[in-house]
Design a protein around this motif. Structure first.
Motif, PDB file in Angstrom:
ATOM      1  N   ASN A   1       0.819  -1.224   0.000  1.00  0.00           N
ATOM      2  CA  ASN A   1       0.000   0.000   0.000  1.00  0.00           C
ATOM      3  C   ASN A   1       0.848   1.267   0.000  1.00  0.00           C
ATOM      4  O   ASN A   1       0.562   2.227   0.724  1.00  0.00           O
ATOM      5  N   GLY A   2       1.919   1.275  -0.763  1.00  0.00           N
ATOM      6  CA  GLY A   2       2.769   2.458  -0.876  1.00  0.00           C
ATOM      7  C   GLY A   2       3.825   2.589   0.207  1.00  0.00           C
ATOM      8  O   GLY A   2       4.729   3.405   0.099  1.00  0.00           O
ATOM      9  N   SER A   3       3.727   1.785   1.265  1.00  0.00           N
ATOM     10  CA  SER A   3       4.732   1.826   2.332  1.00  0.00           C
ATOM     11  C   SER A   3       5.878   0.880   2.000  1.00  0.00           C
ATOM     12  O   SER A   3       5.644  -0.276   1.657  1.00  0.00           O
ATOM     13  N   VAL A   4       7.105   1.366   2.120  1.00  0.00           N
ATOM     14  CA  VAL A   4       8.277   0.530   1.876  1.00  0.00           C
ATOM     15  C   VAL A   4       8.501  -0.348   3.104  1.00  0.00           C
ATOM     16  O   VAL A   4       8.711   0.144   4.207  1.00  0.00           O
ATOM     17  N   LEU A   5       8.443  -1.660   2.895  1.00  0.00           N
ATOM     18  CA  LEU A   5       8.664  -2.616   3.985  1.00  0.00           C
ATOM     19  C   LEU A   5      10.122  -3.041   4.066  1.00  0.00           C
ATOM     20  O   LEU A   5      10.638  -3.308   5.140  1.00  0.00           O
ATOM     21  N   ALA A   6      10.770  -3.135   2.898  1.00  0.00           N
ATOM     22  CA  ALA A   6      12.177  -3.547   2.855  1.00  0.00           C
ATOM     23  C   ALA A   6      12.793  -3.015   1.567  1.00  0.00           C
ATOM     24  O   ALA A   6      12.091  -2.766   0.585  1.00  0.00           O
ATOM     25  N   GLN A   7      14.114  -2.849   1.614  1.00  0.00           N
ATOM     26  CA  GLN A   7      14.831  -2.297   0.462  1.00  0.00           C
ATOM     27  C   GLN A   7      16.183  -2.991   0.346  1.00  0.00           C
ATOM     28  O   GLN A   7      16.833  -3.269   1.356  1.00  0.00           O
ATOM     29  N   SER A   8      16.602  -3.247  -0.896  1.00  0.00           N
ATOM     30  CA  SER A   8      17.930  -3.834  -1.097  1.00  0.00           C
ATOM     31  C   SER A   8      18.994  -2.791  -0.792  1.00  0.00           C
ATOM     32  O   SER A   8      18.712  -1.597  -0.736  1.00  0.00           O
ATOM     33  N   LYS A   9      20.199  -3.266  -0.590  1.00  0.00           N
ATOM     34  CA  LYS A   9      21.303  -2.357  -0.311  1.00  0.00           C
ATOM     35  C   LYS A   9      21.631  -1.548  -1.549  1.00  0.00           C
ATOM     36  O   LYS A   9      21.594  -2.051  -2.670  1.00  0.00           O
ATOM     37  N   ILE A  10      21.958  -0.279  -1.340  1.00  0.00           N
ATOM     38  CA  ILE A  10      22.377   0.576  -2.447  1.00  0.00           C
ATOM     39  C   ILE A  10      23.747   0.090  -2.902  1.00  0.00           C
ATOM     40  O   ILE A  10      24.624  -0.182  -2.090  1.00  0.00           O
ATOM     41  N   SER A  11      23.903  -0.035  -4.208  1.00  0.00           N
ATOM     42  CA  SER A  11      25.128  -0.602  -4.754  1.00  0.00           C
ATOM     43  C   SER A  11      25.579   0.192  -5.969  1.00  0.00           C
ATOM     44  O   SER A  11      24.758   0.711  -6.717  1.00  0.00           O
ATOM     45  N   LYS A  12      26.861   0.256  -6.138  1.00  0.00           N
ATOM     46  CA  LYS A  12      27.430   0.887  -7.338  1.00  0.00           C
ATOM     47  C   LYS A  12      27.890  -0.181  -8.332  1.00  0.00           C
ATOM     48  O   LYS A  12      28.551   0.126  -9.315  1.00  0.00           O
ATOM     49  N   ASP A  13      27.515  -1.447  -8.063  1.00  0.00           N
ATOM     50  CA  ASP A  13      27.874  -2.527  -8.983  1.00  0.00           C
ATOM     51  C   ASP A  13      27.233  -2.264 -10.341  1.00  0.00           C
ATOM     52  O   ASP A  13      26.111  -1.749 -10.427  1.00  0.00           O
ATOM     53  N   ILE A  14      27.941  -2.653 -11.381  1.00  0.00           N
ATOM     54  CA  ILE A  14      27.458  -2.453 -12.743  1.00  0.00           C
ATOM     55  C   ILE A  14      26.918  -3.768 -13.292  1.00  0.00           C
ATOM     56  O   ILE A  14      27.552  -4.814 -13.172  1.00  0.00           O
ATOM     57  N   VAL A  15      25.718  -3.704 -13.867  1.00  0.00           N
ATOM     58  CA  VAL A  15      25.106  -4.846 -14.539  1.00  0.00           C
ATOM     59  C   VAL A  15      25.324  -4.636 -16.030  1.00  0.00           C
ATOM     60  O   VAL A  15      24.994  -3.577 -16.561  1.00  0.00           O
ATOM     61  N   THR A  16      25.890  -5.625 -16.699  1.00  0.00           N
ATOM     62  CA  THR A  16      26.101  -5.541 -18.142  1.00  0.00           C
ATOM     63  C   THR A  16      25.329  -6.678 -18.800  1.00  0.00           C
ATOM     64  O   THR A  16      25.428  -7.827 -18.368  1.00  0.00           O
ATOM     65  N   ILE A  17      24.574  -6.323 -19.822  1.00  0.00           N
ATOM     66  CA  ILE A  17      23.814  -7.333 -20.562  1.00  0.00           C
ATOM     67  C   ILE A  17      24.301  -7.306 -22.007  1.00  0.00           C
ATOM     68  O   ILE A  17      24.251  -6.276 -22.675  1.00  0.00           O
TER      69      ILE A  17
END
Length: 185
Positions: A81-97
């Motif tokens: 309902n719009g409330s953040v219950l949990a969040q992943s850690k902020i990361s500077k890792d790069i995803v390459t596809i």
């Protein structure tokens, strides 16, 4: 002397033109990728551990284009309902596809404490909406309500709560933001 100035001016104009072309090409490539990028959220394990709701997810990024693309690993949120219950850690890792490839963020773990004042009422609301008949007893002690809440949460009930939860993230490709959200199921 005039020929030298003309050659230098032409060379400068060519370099500037090339840089503009390359910058514009990257923008077009990013926009093409944004229009075609696909996400899949795969639910892993869901359980109650140490008085926390633990949700594990795998997030697949599928690139159907002929372009390779890189972006920072997005911060992922679990919401109700719009409330953040949990969040992943902020990361500077790069995803390459790679072109026509896929990249997976594996075993992203989210822990939602059941014992906090905010989440006790949210879990009670979720259980009520899931048809489990749990009601927060205003006359009972908080510890009694928490005990009843934890006893009500079982694996069968947890699967009923999933469609009430939302996974949200924003993927940034260059200067372009791609918001994404979906319900868990």
């Amino acid at each position: 002397m005039n020929v030298k100035k003309v050659l230098i001016g032409t060379a400068i104009a060519a370099v500037v033109g090339y840089l503009i072309y390359k910058g514009t090409q990257k923008t077009f490539e990013a926009k093409a990728f944004v229009d075609q990028l696909n996400f899949n959220i795969k639910l892993g394990k869901i359980a109650i551990q140490n008085k926390k709701l633990v949700i594990k997810l795998n997030i697949e990024f599928i690139n159907p284009t002929k372009l390779s693309v890189s972006f920072e690993k997005p911060t992922v949120q679990i919401k109700y309902n719009g409330s953040v219950l949990a969040q992943s850690k902020i990361s500077k890792d790069i995803v390459t596809i790679k072109p026509q490839g896929m990249s997976v963020l594996k075993d992203m773990t989210f822990e939602i404490p059941i014992l906090s004042l905010q989440t006790v009422s949210l879990f009670a609301d979720m259980l009520s909406k899931a048809g489990e008949g749990f009601k927060f007893d205003k006359n009972a002690k908080l510890t009694e309500n928490i005990t009843n809440l934890i006893n009500t949460l079982s694996n069968n009930v947890l699967t009923k709560l999933l469609p009430l939860l939302e996974v949200a993230m924003v993927v940034y490709v260059g200067d372009i933001a791609i918001p994404y959200s979906t319900k868990l199921s």
